[in-house]
Write an enzyme that holds these catalytic residues in place. Structure first.
Site, PDB file in Angstrom:
ATOM      1  N   HIS A 111     -34.122  33.508  21.964  1.00  0.00           N
ATOM      2  CA  HIS A 111     -35.187  32.506  22.603  1.00  0.00           C
ATOM      3  C   HIS A 111     -34.621  32.312  23.452  1.00  0.00           C
ATOM      4  O   HIS A 111     -35.623  32.296  24.514  1.00  0.00           O
ATOM      5  CB  HIS A 111     -35.537  31.536  21.677  1.00  0.00           C
ATOM      6  CG  HIS A 111     -36.727  31.960  20.042  1.00  0.00           C
ATOM      7  ND1 HIS A 111     -35.985  32.751  18.953  1.00  0.00           N
ATOM      8  CD2 HIS A 111     -38.132  31.976  19.929  1.00  0.00           C
ATOM      9  CE1 HIS A 111     -36.992  32.935  18.209  1.00  0.00           C
ATOM     10  NE2 HIS A 111     -37.780  32.224  18.978  1.00  0.00           N
ATOM     11  N   HIS A 170     -29.555  27.136  16.360  1.00  0.00           N
ATOM     12  CA  HIS A 170     -28.446  27.793  17.204  1.00  0.00           C
ATOM     13  C   HIS A 170     -27.547  26.930  17.215  1.00  0.00           C
ATOM     14  O   HIS A 170     -28.161  25.665  17.655  1.00  0.00           O
ATOM     15  CB  HIS A 170     -28.963  27.994  18.413  1.00  0.00           C
ATOM     16  CG  HIS A 170     -29.769  29.149  18.291  1.00  0.00           C
ATOM     17  ND1 HIS A 170     -28.848  30.417  18.447  1.00  0.00           N
ATOM     18  CD2 HIS A 170     -31.250  29.650  18.520  1.00  0.00           C
ATOM     19  CE1 HIS A 170     -30.031  31.658  17.795  1.00  0.00           C
ATOM     20  NE2 HIS A 170     -30.781  30.952  17.972  1.00  0.00           N
TER      21      HIS A 170
END
Length: 332
Positions: A111, A170
């Site tokens: 992303h 993440h």
């Protein structure tokens, strides 16, 4: 070394989740909007009718970033926070949302990498095409606008990184690496812009090479005794709600999207000859409707048989660039 990064990163994520809980809905929307699929399904259709050259660059950069991101994830084989803390039986407790349970390896952040790459293209376009050629602004004002643009660019990327860490998808260092890789991909695509003048055959060969590298990477892992789906199993194992595990977050799906999109661009070559429609507003509406229909068709494809699912997804991703680049401008 990685264990220490994971430990510090997980603690930081836990503090983020505690401190930013009131902003959860906003962060979830940011995370959703920064999905690499958004470029193909939303950003590309919005831009193509008004500036085909810019939209082609955005699509090429986004696709290249997603392809490289998947290969790097397979190479680095890093964990995601939400399953790492459970695997390690860590004392750190991380919350999960309906968007947490992504299935690919964790590094670098796709992303952040994709958002950085695409926004870098828009930033360069704004500075070089809109701002610098302007004759009605002083040098000082132009410099201030450049600084504001860079600040907006960095701020947006930071928000995406925070949203990805907040949902425990993440670790911080994975987001930082995603930013670095995103800038590098955009810079290289702009520097090596041979694809603009390349003919259909040359771009088809390039698309085939990207696909071949993906396939070889998959089987090299198999030969080395590594299951390329190892991260999918961990996602299924530690996701609080198994229904939140989506096949569209797998590395294989990303590579199918890349392959389809690159072949679709090749069918539309040469890129430098792409021209906007004589009626851009109607072309814009037609492009957006076509993108919605293709996205809807993609969601209806059965996932029960991968030999049906992936080929059909490939065809749909191939169809979209060709339709929006070539067919709609000609009929509008």
């Amino acid at each position: 070394m990685l264990h220490g990064l994971y430990e510090v990163g997980a603690a930081y994520i836990s503090s983020l989740q505690n401190g930013l809980k009131p902003l959860e809905n906003i962060l979830l929307k940011i995370s959703s909007a920064s999905d690499p699929a958004t470029v193909v399904s939303t950003v590309f259709p919005l831009v193509v009718a008004f500036d085909p050259q810019l939209s082609a660059e955005v699509l090429i950069v986004s696709t290249t970033a997603e392809w490289l991101n998947t290969l790097l994830k397979w190479l680095f084989m890093e964990h995601r926070p939400y399953w790492w803390v459970r695997e390690q039986q860590s004392h750190i407790m991380l919350q999960q949302t309906h968007m947490t349970c992504e299935t690919g390896p964790g590094s670098p952040s796709g992303h952040v990498m994709g958002t950085t790459a695409v926004l870098y293209i828009f930033l360069c376009w704004f500075i070089n095409t809109v701002l610098l050629p302007s004759t009605g602004k002083s040098a000082v004002r132009k410099m201030l606008l450049i600084i504001l643009s860079l600040t907006a660019f960095m701020g947006t990327v930071a928000l995406v990184a925070v949203s990805r860490m907040y949902i425990a998808a993440h670790f911080p260092h994975q987001c930082i690496l995603g930013f670095i890789c995103g800038v590098a991909v955009s810079w290289l695509v702009k520097k090596l812009n041979w694809w603009r003048t390349a003919g259909r055959l040359k771009l088809t060969i390039a698309a085939a090479c990207l696909t071949a590298v993906s396939v070889v990477s998959y089987w090299l892992q198999k030969i080395a005794g590594v299951d390329p789906q190892w991260s999918v199993y961990l996602a299924l194992k530690w996701c609080f709600h198994e229904e939140n595990v989506n096949i569209t977050t797998t590395p294989l799906f990303s590579l199918v999207r890349v392959a389809g999109t690159t072949f679709g661009v090749a069918l539309s070559a040469p890129v430098f000859r792409l021209r906007k429609s004589q009626r851009p507003v109607k072309a814009f509406l037609a492009s957006y409707v076509a993108a919605l229909l293709i996205a809807g068709a993609s969601e209806t494809v059965t996932t029960s048989n991968v030999f049906i699912f992936y080929p059909l997804q490939f065809l749909l991703f191939t169809l979209q660039p060709w339709l929006l680049f070539k067919i709609i401008p000609e009929v509008m």
